[in-house]
Design a protein around this motif. Structure first.
Motif, PDB file in Angstrom:
ATOM      1  N   VAL A   8      -3.816 -41.756  17.589  1.00  0.00           N
ATOM      2  CA  VAL A   8      -3.331 -40.805  18.593  1.00  0.00           C
ATOM      3  C   VAL A   8      -2.010 -41.255  19.219  1.00  0.00           C
ATOM      4  CG1 VAL A   8      -3.822 -39.803  20.864  1.00  0.00           C
ATOM      5  CG2 VAL A   8      -5.603 -39.874  19.113  1.00  0.00           C
ATOM      6  N   PHE A   9      -1.851 -42.571  19.415  1.00  0.00           N
ATOM      7  CA  PHE A   9      -0.699 -43.089  20.140  1.00  0.00           C
ATOM      8  C   PHE A   9       0.655 -42.614  19.578  1.00  0.00           C
ATOM      9  CE2 PHE A   9       2.414 -46.492  21.077  1.00  0.00           C
ATOM     10  CZ  PHE A   9       2.427 -46.376  22.459  1.00  0.00           C
ATOM     11  N   PRO A  10       0.907 -42.737  18.248  1.00  0.00           N
ATOM     12  CA  PRO A  10       2.200 -42.278  17.736  1.00  0.00           C
ATOM     13  C   PRO A  10       2.414 -40.780  17.903  1.00  0.00           C
ATOM     14  CG  PRO A  10       0.881 -43.321  15.982  1.00  0.00           C
ATOM     15  CD  PRO A  10       0.070 -43.339  17.227  1.00  0.00           C
ATOM     16  N   LEU A  11       1.330 -40.003  17.858  1.00  0.00           N
ATOM     17  CA  LEU A  11       1.455 -38.551  18.050  1.00  0.00           C
ATOM     18  C   LEU A  11       1.901 -38.236  19.477  1.00  0.00           C
ATOM     19  CD1 LEU A  11      -1.785 -37.305  16.218  1.00  0.00           C
ATOM     20  CD2 LEU A  11       0.547 -37.338  15.327  1.00  0.00           C
ATOM     21  N   ILE A  12       1.310 -38.943  20.438  1.00  0.00           N
ATOM     22  CA  ILE A  12       1.657 -38.714  21.847  1.00  0.00           C
ATOM     23  C   ILE A  12       3.087 -39.161  22.125  1.00  0.00           C
ATOM     24  CG2 ILE A  12       1.142 -39.447  24.209  1.00  0.00           C
ATOM     25  CD1 ILE A  12      -1.799 -39.394  23.504  1.00  0.00           C
ATOM     26  N   ILE A  13       3.483 -40.295  21.567  1.00  0.00           N
ATOM     27  CA  ILE A  13       4.857 -40.761  21.742  1.00  0.00           C
ATOM     28  C   ILE A  13       5.845 -39.740  21.181  1.00  0.00           C
ATOM     29  CG2 ILE A  13       6.556 -42.451  20.925  1.00  0.00           C
ATOM     30  CD1 ILE A  13       4.921 -43.522  23.168  1.00  0.00           C
ATOM     31  N   THR A  14       5.542 -39.217  19.990  1.00  0.00           N
ATOM     32  CA  THR A  14       6.425 -38.224  19.361  1.00  0.00           C
ATOM     33  C   THR A  14       6.510 -36.966  20.206  1.00  0.00           C
ATOM     34  OG1 THR A  14       5.767 -39.067  17.181  1.00  0.00           O
ATOM     35  CG2 THR A  14       6.885 -36.935  17.239  1.00  0.00           C
ATOM     36  N   ALA A  15       5.366 -36.502  20.728  1.00  0.00           N
ATOM     37  CA  ALA A  15       5.354 -35.295  21.556  1.00  0.00           C
ATOM     38  C   ALA A  15       6.150 -35.495  22.841  1.00  0.00           C
ATOM     39  CB  ALA A  15       3.913 -34.902  21.873  1.00  0.00           C
ATOM     40  N   THR A  38      11.798 -45.423  22.328  1.00  0.00           N
ATOM     41  CA  THR A  38      10.350 -45.622  22.174  1.00  0.00           C
ATOM     42  C   THR A  38       9.859 -45.008  20.875  1.00  0.00           C
ATOM     43  OG1 THR A  38      10.130 -45.506  24.583  1.00  0.00           O
ATOM     44  CG2 THR A  38       8.116 -45.318  23.293  1.00  0.00           C
ATOM     45  N   LEU A  39      10.364 -43.830  20.557  1.00  0.00           N
ATOM     46  CA  LEU A  39       9.977 -43.159  19.320  1.00  0.00           C
ATOM     47  C   LEU A  39      10.493 -43.923  18.106  1.00  0.00           C
ATOM     48  CD1 LEU A  39       8.755 -40.825  17.748  1.00  0.00           C
ATOM     49  CD2 LEU A  39      10.837 -39.504  18.168  1.00  0.00           C
ATOM     50  N   ARG A  40      11.685 -44.487  18.220  1.00  0.00           N
ATOM     51  CA  ARG A  40      12.245 -45.272  17.105  1.00  0.00           C
ATOM     52  C   ARG A  40      11.308 -46.436  16.747  1.00  0.00           C
ATOM     53  NH1 ARG A  40      17.035 -46.528  14.519  1.00  0.00           N
ATOM     54  NH2 ARG A  40      18.180 -44.925  15.682  1.00  0.00           N
TER      55      ARG A  40
END
Length: 232
Positions: A167-174, A217-219
């Motif tokens: 879930v974490f990368p999805l939330i960061i991307t959003a 952060t997304l990078r």
């Protein structure tokens, strides 16, 4: 003038032709009344920036409205009064044959689609029967306002999300892009350019291609995912 109108009426056999002539005389613009049967095919010719799935749904919405109006004995767009329009929108809040009910947002989309098409086919000067219809939400009012997260709420969200590596990368991307959930989940590596620091995606709702900057952060999330990426 009366003799000419009588002649026109005898040619067509209905009042439709006289209506067309009257509108043309008052507005100086030629107009032909659109039968309800023609609304779906007319909708297919309307151009827009929406996705193909949205356009297909739009035609389906108009088709269901046309069928409902015909069942009530209506034949042409001028016969759709504000009262009839109100009845149709009220019907949308009722459960369907499977027992499911539509959300206020979906009903609002239906109203907007039918109102848009009606606005295109009605003659100049005739008020759209769907124009003044309001869609009430459970909280009251017509508009659903979404309150953005504040800094403390974002920190709390990220702290909780770190426990879930999926879930974490999805939330960061959003959070870093503002993209919708579906667009976040459908993001492809072909749209990621770490060298230029940009992310390109074709949005599902409008079909438009957008390019966004990759925040720091997304990078980090993308770089980590890239390192773990399997061949192919």
């Amino acid at each position: 003038l009366l003799a000419n109108h009588q002649k026109d009426a005898s040619i067509k056999g209905k009042a439709d032709h006289l209506t067309e002539r009257l509108i043309e005389a008052k507005t100086g613009r030629k107009w032909t009344e659109t039968p309800l049967d023609d609304l779906p095919s007319f909708t297919q010719t309307m151009k827009g920036k929406r996705s193909k799935d949205w356009q297909t749904w739009q035609v389906d919405v108009i088709g269901r409205f046309a069928e409902w109006a015909k069942e009530r004995g209506l034949r042409s767009v001028l016969e759709v009064t504000p009262e009839e329009a109100e009845l149709y929108i009220e019907k949308q809040s009722q459960p369907d044959e499977t027992g499911k009910t539509k959300t206020p947002s979906t009903i609002r989309h239906i109203k907007n689609i039918v109102g848009l098409v009606m606005g295109r086919v009605l003659p100049p000067g005739v008020e759209n029967p769907f124009k003044k219809i309001r869609i009430e939400t459970p909280e009251g009012g017509e508009t659903e306002h979404r309150k953005p997260l504040n800094a403390l709420e974002v920190d709390r969200l990220l702290k909780e999300a770190k426990a879930d590596p999926f879930v974490f990368p999805l939330i960061i991307t959003a959070l870093s892009t503002g993209l919708r959930r579906g667009d976040v989940c459908c993001l492809k590596w072909s749209g990621v350019n770490l060298k230029s620091g940009t992310l390109t995606i074709k949005t599902a709702k409008t079909g438009a291609s957008v390019t966004l900057p990759i925040m720091e952060t997304l990078r980090g999330v993308l770089a980590e995912a890239l390192a773990e990426r399997e061949e192919g």
